[in-house]
Scaffold this motif. Structure first.
Motif, PDB file in Angstrom:
ATOM      1  N   GLY A 129      53.158 -81.169  33.811  1.00 40.00           N
ATOM      2  CA  GLY A 129      52.977 -80.442  35.064  1.00 40.00           C
ATOM      3  C   GLY A 129      51.696 -80.794  35.791  1.00 40.00           C
ATOM      4  O   GLY A 129      51.662 -80.855  37.022  1.00 40.00           O
ATOM      5  N   PHE A 130      50.617 -81.032  35.053  1.00 41.67           N
ATOM      6  CA  PHE A 130      49.304 -81.248  35.689  1.00 41.67           C
ATOM      7  C   PHE A 130      49.057 -82.716  36.053  1.00 41.67           C
ATOM      8  O   PHE A 130      48.016 -83.048  36.605  1.00 41.67           O
ATOM      9  N   ARG A 173      49.029 -90.969  23.223  1.00 42.55           N
ATOM     10  CA  ARG A 173      49.159 -90.482  24.597  1.00 42.55           C
ATOM     11  C   ARG A 173      49.550 -89.014  24.655  1.00 42.55           C
ATOM     12  O   ARG A 173      48.935 -88.215  25.371  1.00 42.55           O
ATOM     13  N   GLU A 174      50.567 -88.644  23.885  1.00 45.91           N
ATOM     14  CA  GLU A 174      51.103 -87.295  23.979  1.00 45.91           C
ATOM     15  C   GLU A 174      50.078 -86.258  23.508  1.00 45.91           C
ATOM     16  O   GLU A 174      49.842 -85.247  24.177  1.00 45.91           O
ATOM     17  N   GLU A 175      49.458 -86.567  22.382  1.00 48.38           N
ATOM     18  CA  GLU A 175      48.428 -85.693  21.811  1.00 48.38           C
ATOM     19  C   GLU A 175      47.290 -85.479  22.823  1.00 48.38           C
ATOM     20  O   GLU A 175      46.832 -84.364  23.064  1.00 48.38           O
ATOM     21  N   GLU A 231      43.122 -77.780  27.933  1.00 55.20           N
ATOM     22  CA  GLU A 231      42.215 -76.968  27.107  1.00 55.20           C
ATOM     23  C   GLU A 231      40.797 -77.520  27.151  1.00 55.20           C
ATOM     24  O   GLU A 231      39.826 -76.809  26.914  1.00 55.20           O
ATOM     25  N   GLN A 232      40.686 -78.816  27.441  1.00 52.21           N
ATOM     26  CA  GLN A 232      39.372 -79.467  27.450  1.00 52.21           C
ATOM     27  C   GLN A 232      38.741 -79.483  28.843  1.00 52.21           C
ATOM     28  O   GLN A 232      37.792 -80.206  29.095  1.00 52.21           O
ATOM     29  N   MET A 240      38.255 -86.818  29.503  1.00 53.12           N
ATOM     30  CA  MET A 240      37.307 -85.904  28.873  1.00 53.12           C
ATOM     31  C   MET A 240      35.857 -86.367  29.076  1.00 53.12           C
ATOM     32  O   MET A 240      34.937 -85.565  28.969  1.00 53.12           O
ATOM     33  N   ASN A 241      35.675 -87.658  29.353  1.00 54.97           N
ATOM     34  CA  ASN A 241      34.323 -88.179  29.576  1.00 54.97           C
ATOM     35  C   ASN A 241      33.805 -87.926  30.996  1.00 54.97           C
ATOM     36  O   ASN A 241      32.663 -88.291  31.304  1.00 54.97           O
TER      37      ASN A 241
END
Ligand code: NI
Length: 258
Positions: free
Chosen positions: A54-55, A18-20, A27-28, A222-223
């Motif tokens: 934050g996001f 999760r954290e990763e 960035e993605q 990301m998908n």
């Protein structure tokens, strides 16, 4: 940048990374994520994630399949959480007759759906609606409660373009996710092509419903690029146009998002 309007990063399937995943998300190209609670435990985890990143913002509410979590005490607790600056919506709430066939439980789903709609009205928050195999009853409730006064999105929309129009008349948004990329999703493709672009939101419902070509695997925000690409193709417009319009739509709906 993409606005992800419906994710479940509190889900167990994200426990290992999760954290990763969340740390690399911006960035993605993922600008904002609404993490959506569906049971009491999920709401608590949603609040924690919103506090940590934050996001990430939170939607708090109890899913129709989890309403055994609700009574006056937990309802009151939900109400108290609404003042949290990062709680931006009530959801996901609604009806699910796919899993539930008993009349008494269906009645109870309708009762708590109405109560949580009223909570949203009282708190000035938009709603995130889940509706499965219950098109008629969901629409009846939203119209009956004056849905035009309670902004919202029908998430993971699976009904006809005509049904989408009924919600759009009340100012609602239509959440479109991975299913639109599936070959057999004829009705949803038609909806995505026909309804006004100004009423579409991008969503994953991750970890569920991965789009093609990732279908069957765990889904992540990301998908969303595949979903945006398919909507662009269906409408004959650019990918950038879809990303930008859906981002603006989401920011119009979730006004507490900074
Ligand atoms: Ni969901």
């Amino acid at each position: 940048m993409i606005f992800e309007s419906h994710a479940h990063y509190d889900d167990r399937r994200f426990d290992t990374d999760r954290e990763e995943l969340l740390t690399s998300m911006q960035e993605q190209g993922i600008e904002t994520v609404i993490n959506v609670g569906s049971d009491l435990e999920g709401v608590k985890k949603t609040l924690a994630l919103a506090g940590q990143y934050g996001f990430v913002y939170g939607a708090i509410g109890i899913h129709p399949s989890e309403i055994s979590d609700l009574d006056e005490e937990t309802y009151e607790w939900l109400r108290e959480q609404c003042i949290h600056p990062k709680v931006v919506a009530i959801g996901e709430i609604g009806l699910d007759y796919y899993w539930e066939k008993e009349d008494e439980v269906k009645r109870s789903q309708r009762y708590w759906f109405c109560r949580q709609m009223e909570l949203a009205r009282e708190q000035g928050l938009p709603v995130i609606i889940h509706s499965r195999d219950s098109a008629e009853d969901t629409l009846k409730i939203v119209q009956g409660i004056h849905g035009e006064q309670i902004p919202g999105v029908v998430h993971c929309f699976s009904y006809s373009p005509e049904m989408a129009e009924e919600y759009i008349k009340m100012g609602y948004y239509i959440g479109i996710g991975g299913v639109v990329t599936y070959k057999n999703a004829r009705k949803l493709k038609e909806t995505a092509a026909r309804i006004p672009l100004g009423h579409i939101l991008l969503e994953t419902d991750c970890p569920y419903l991965s789009p093609e070509p990732e279908r069957g695997k765990r889904n992540t925000s990301m998908n969303l690029k595949y979903v945006a690409k398919e909507i662009a193709r269906l409408r004959g417009i650019s990918y950038e146009e879809v990303v930008e319009a859906t981002r603006e739509n989401a920011r119009r709906l979730f006004q507490k998002v900074k």
